[in-house]
Design an enzyme around this catalytic site. Structure first.
Site, PDB file in Angstrom:
ATOM      1  N   LEU A 149      23.623  -2.673  -3.226  1.00 15.61           N
ATOM      2  CA  LEU A 149      24.834  -2.876  -2.132  1.00 15.61           C
ATOM      3  C   LEU A 149      25.959  -2.050  -2.863  1.00 15.61           C
ATOM      4  O   LEU A 149      25.856  -1.731  -3.831  1.00 15.61           O
ATOM      5  CB  LEU A 149      25.241  -4.643  -2.237  1.00 15.61           C
ATOM      6  CG  LEU A 149      23.588  -5.790  -1.868  1.00 15.61           C
ATOM      7  CD1 LEU A 149      23.821  -6.703  -1.631  1.00 15.61           C
ATOM      8  CD2 LEU A 149      23.122  -4.913  -0.736  1.00 15.61           C
ATOM      9  N   ASP A 150      26.521  -2.037  -1.991  1.00 18.08           N
ATOM     10  CA  ASP A 150      27.481  -0.932  -1.421  1.00 18.08           C
ATOM     11  C   ASP A 150      28.809  -1.837  -2.455  1.00 18.08           C
ATOM     12  O   ASP A 150      28.631  -2.978  -2.052  1.00 18.08           O
ATOM     13  CB  ASP A 150      27.939  -0.383  -0.373  1.00 18.08           C
ATOM     14  CG  ASP A 150      26.708   0.929  -0.383  1.00 18.08           C
ATOM     15  OD1 ASP A 150      26.303   0.999  -0.392  1.00 18.08           O
ATOM     16  OD2 ASP A 150      26.998   0.875   1.360  1.00 18.08           O
ATOM     17  N   ARG A 151      29.281  -1.326  -2.606  1.00 23.32           N
ATOM     18  CA  ARG A 151      30.032  -1.804  -3.630  1.00 23.32           C
ATOM     19  C   ARG A 151      31.686  -3.039  -2.854  1.00 23.32           C
ATOM     20  O   ARG A 151      31.947  -4.458  -3.416  1.00 23.32           O
ATOM     21  CB  ARG A 151      32.139  -1.036  -4.600  1.00 23.32           C
ATOM     22  CG  ARG A 151      32.459  -1.576  -5.210  1.00 23.32           C
ATOM     23  CD  ARG A 151      33.049  -0.788  -5.866  1.00 23.32           C
ATOM     24  NE  ARG A 151      34.120  -0.325  -4.827  1.00 23.32           N
ATOM     25  CZ  ARG A 151      36.002  -0.405  -4.465  1.00 23.32           C
ATOM     26  NH1 ARG A 151      35.560  -2.058  -4.922  1.00 23.32           N
ATOM     27  NH2 ARG A 151      36.089   0.549  -3.710  1.00 23.32           N
TER      28      ARG A 151
END
EC number: 5.4.99.-
Length: 310
Positions: A149-151
């Site tokens: 998951l992107d930050r």
């Protein structure tokens, strides 16, 4: 000075989750293109984040060593030697939110990842990560993230508790046997009918963003859940898994995520000093209105509650 990374970091909660600065040994081995350079020139040319004078002082004080030995600033490095750089690491803060455990099984752990917290060590982050926080606060290790998951994205994160279980998940993902669902809050009234976007995605690592010019094949299905006339809640089902795929595909439909400063369109003034810096930076950015809610595969389903904005 004792060059030792603390096993459990000292978190400080004050306008975000901070990690008390700590010493860290960064190890690398001399590459062929580095061989023949002085130790100082090597660092000054390859690691430009610090000034030349810092590297001179670091070598003289022993913070930079070769094969475990202090060397002079004129030392010529050779291929395959081990270089140690002892750093006083200052990690960027993240939002002061818990990594809540959703389900704990013998071989699988699922959590709700807060926005702003990276999944695993990367860049400047090491302890201020989902994996680091779970180890420090719940004594859960080792953990193997099954997906990314992107930050700035929140929601369901699946972590295997063994390498073998992680490999099984990855095999299912690569075989197209895993169904992924996200929700997003977008600008405008999203079409009522299902939208299927088959547009290539190209990620530019230097710019930190994707575009739909050339790139890798990508497909995302979108369905409107609700709308209030200004914003819409959209179910996003990525068939492929490209970097920023959902974000750039929503932008392509003309309905970008409503608080996604990276993919919203602005009128850029070439003389304005603020226009190039519209993208949010640091822990203070608002949680991106993109949330992972469900992953399912052969014989298994994992889910995460909807966020408040949905």
């Amino acid at each position: 000075i004792v060059w030792q990374t603390p096993a459990n970091p000292d978190y400080i909660f004050c306008n975000g989750r901070h990690v008390r600065p700590y010493y860290f040994e960064f190890i690398s081995h001399v590459k062929k293109r580095w061989a023949g350079k002085t130790i100082v020139d090597l660092f000054a040319e390859e690691f430009k984040g610090r000034p030349y004078g810092y590297y001179v002082s670091a070598v003289k004080s022993g913070r930079i060593q070769v094969d475990g030995q202090i060397v002079p600033v004129s030392y010529i490095v050779q291929s395959s030697q081990k270089i140690s750089h002892f750093l006083h690491r200052h990690e960027p803060p993240v939002m002061a939110l818990d990594v809540s455990i959703l389900q704990k099984e013998a071989d699988v752990l699922t959590v709700c990842k807060p926005a702003s917290v990276p999944v695993h060590p990367c860049g400047q982050y090491r302890k201020n990560t989902v994996v680091g926080i779970l180890q420090a606060e719940h004594d859960l290790a080792p953990l193997f993230p099954v997906h990314r998951l992107d930050r700035l994205v929140s929601g369901l994160l699946i972590l295997a508790r063994s390498a073998a279980k992680a490999d099984l998940f990855r095999q299912q993902i690569e075989a197209g046997m895993v169904h992924k669902q996200y929700i997003a809050k977008v600008i405008g009234v999203f079409p009522k009918e299902e939208q299927v976007v088959n547009v290539n995605v190209n990620y530019n690592a230097r710019e930190g963003r994707s575009s739909v010019e050339k790139g890798k094949i990508a497909c995302t299905k979108f369905s409107r859940i609700s709308t209030n006339g200004t914003h819409s809640i959209v179910l996003c089902e990525p068939v492929t898994g490209r970097t920023h795929q959902i974000r750039v595909h929503l932008q392509y439909t003309g309905h970008p995520i409503a608080n996604d400063m990276l993919y919203l369109s602005f009128n850029i003034d070439p003389m304005c000093t603020n226009c190039p810096n519209l993208a949010p930076k640091g822990y203070g950015e608002e949680a991106l209105w993109l949330h992972c809610v469900r992953y399912s595969g052969p014989g298994w389903i994992y889910e995460c509650p909807y966020p408040d904005w949905a």
